[in-house]
Design an enzyme around this catalytic site. Sequence first.
Site, PDB file in Angstrom:
ATOM      1  N   TYR A 267      41.404  34.261  43.212  1.00 39.92           N
ATOM      2  CA  TYR A 267      41.268  34.379  44.666  1.00 39.92           C
ATOM      3  C   TYR A 267      40.068  33.617  45.217  1.00 39.92           C
ATOM      4  CZ  TYR A 267      44.840  37.877  44.170  1.00 39.92           C
ATOM      5  OH  TYR A 267      46.021  38.500  43.880  1.00 39.92           O
TER       6      TYR A 267
ATOM      7  N   LYS B 263      48.813  50.261  37.125  1.00 40.41           N
ATOM      8  CA  LYS B 263      49.427  49.953  35.834  1.00 40.41           C
ATOM      9  C   LYS B 263      48.819  50.815  34.735  1.00 40.41           C
ATOM     10  CE  LYS B 263      50.825  45.161  36.669  1.00 40.41           C
ATOM     11  NZ  LYS B 263      50.680  43.752  36.250  1.00 40.41           N
TER      12      LYS B 263
ATOM     13  N   HIS C 274      53.909  41.208  47.751  1.00 43.56           N
ATOM     14  CA  HIS C 274      52.738  40.772  46.986  1.00 43.56           C
ATOM     15  C   HIS C 274      51.887  39.773  47.776  1.00 43.56           C
ATOM     16  CE1 HIS C 274      51.286  41.709  43.009  1.00 43.56           C
ATOM     17  NE2 HIS C 274      50.852  40.480  42.859  1.00 43.56           N
TER      18      HIS C 274
ATOM     19  N   ARG D  20      49.024  41.481  49.293  1.00 46.68           N
ATOM     20  CA  ARG D  20      47.971  41.753  48.302  1.00 46.68           C
ATOM     21  C   ARG D  20      47.121  40.497  48.086  1.00 46.68           C
ATOM     22  NH1 ARG D  20      46.679  45.070  43.769  1.00 46.68           N
ATOM     23  NH2 ARG D  20      46.475  43.987  41.776  1.00 46.68           N
TER      24      ARG D  20
ATOM     25  N   ARG E 142      49.784  47.080  45.093  1.00 49.59           N
ATOM     26  CA  ARG E 142      51.044  46.551  44.571  1.00 49.59           C
ATOM     27  C   ARG E 142      52.168  47.336  45.244  1.00 49.59           C
ATOM     28  NH1 ARG E 142      47.738  47.521  39.943  1.00 49.59           N
ATOM     29  NH2 ARG E 142      47.149  45.603  38.843  1.00 49.59           N
TER      30      ARG E 142
ATOM     31  N   HIS F 250      42.350  45.261  38.697  1.00 55.10           N
ATOM     32  CA  HIS F 250      42.453  44.270  37.627  1.00 55.10           C
ATOM     33  C   HIS F 250      41.562  44.686  36.458  1.00 55.10           C
ATOM     34  CE1 HIS F 250      43.696  40.803  40.551  1.00 55.10           C
ATOM     35  NE2 HIS F 250      44.717  41.524  40.168  1.00 55.10           N
TER      36      HIS F 250
END
Length: 299
Positions: free
Chosen positions: A280, A173, A245, A248, A149, A271
Site C-alpha cells: 500500500y 483469518k 476488496h 479495503r 474483508r 496482516h
Amino acid sequence: MDWHSAIKGFQSYLKLEKSLSKNSIEAYSRDIDKLYQFADSQLIKIQPENITLIHLRQFIVWINELGMIPSSQARILSGIKSFYKYLLMEDLIKSDPSELLEAPKIQRKLPDTLSYIEINKLIDAIDVSKPEGARNKAILEVLYGSGLRVSELTELKLSNLYLDIEFIKVTGKGSKERLVPIGGSAVKALKIWIDNVRVHYQIKKGEEDLVFVNRRGTRLSRVYIFMVIKQLAIITGISKTISPHTFRHSFATHLVEGGADLRAVQEMLGHESITTTEIYTHLDREYLKGTIIQFHPRS
C-alpha cells in the site's frame, strides 16, 4: 501411506492445530490434490513419501504447461510446503523434499483503488429511502471505514460492536480476533440501519447476532455484496473493476498516503506480515517521487 489418507490427515491438522476456516482448508486441499493428480499421472505412480525435489520441479513445469500464472503457482507451492512440513512433523517422512524448492518469481500487482471522491459517489448513489438502502450504505461505510474483508463483514456481530467508543471486534483469518477503529460516518450509518430498519426484520433463529441480514432475516452472501457494488459502479459510471476488496485497498492506501504508520495499518488490516501491508506504499512512493522532481534543485 496413500494420498487420500495423507490429505485427510493434513485437513484434520489444519482444522484442529492451525484453526483454519473451512474455505482455507478447501483451498489447501485443492493445491495438494493437484500434486496428487501429477503423481498419479506418471508411468509409475508416486506415493507422497516417495516424492523428491526433482518430482516437485517437474510438477512446477507441469502446472506451468497447464497455463497457471506465476502467482497461482506460488500459492500452490506454498500449500505443498505446508503439506510436507506436516508429514515431517508427524514422522510420516524422513526428510522434506520441498525444503529447497523455489517458487516462481512474481511481480506484486498493485491493487486498484478508488479515490475519496469516487467512494463518495458510490455511497451517495444508494437509495436510502428503501430499507435495503440503509443497510447497503452501512455496508459500504464499514468496508471503507475499517478496511474489513468481505467475509469479516458478513460475519460481523452486534455483540462485537462498541460504537460508543468507535471500535469493532473482528474475527479474521485463522479465527484471529482484532479490534479495529471505525470512523464516525460508519458509526452513524450503522446506527441508522440497526436502530431504524433492522429492528423491524424477523431474524432467523441462529442469526440474531449478525449485523447484516437480508429481508428474510438470514445472512448476506459475499456474492450479494459484490453485486450491490457492481450495480452502484454502473449507476455512477465508474469504469474501474471494483469489488468489496477495492474498499479495503482504498482504506489502506488512503491511510498510508495521509501519513499513517505502516505498523498501525498492518494491525487494522489483520496482516501477519508487514510485507503484505507494504504494497500500500506504492502511491505514497509516487507522491514522494513527484515531489522530488518538482521541488529538488538538481531534478
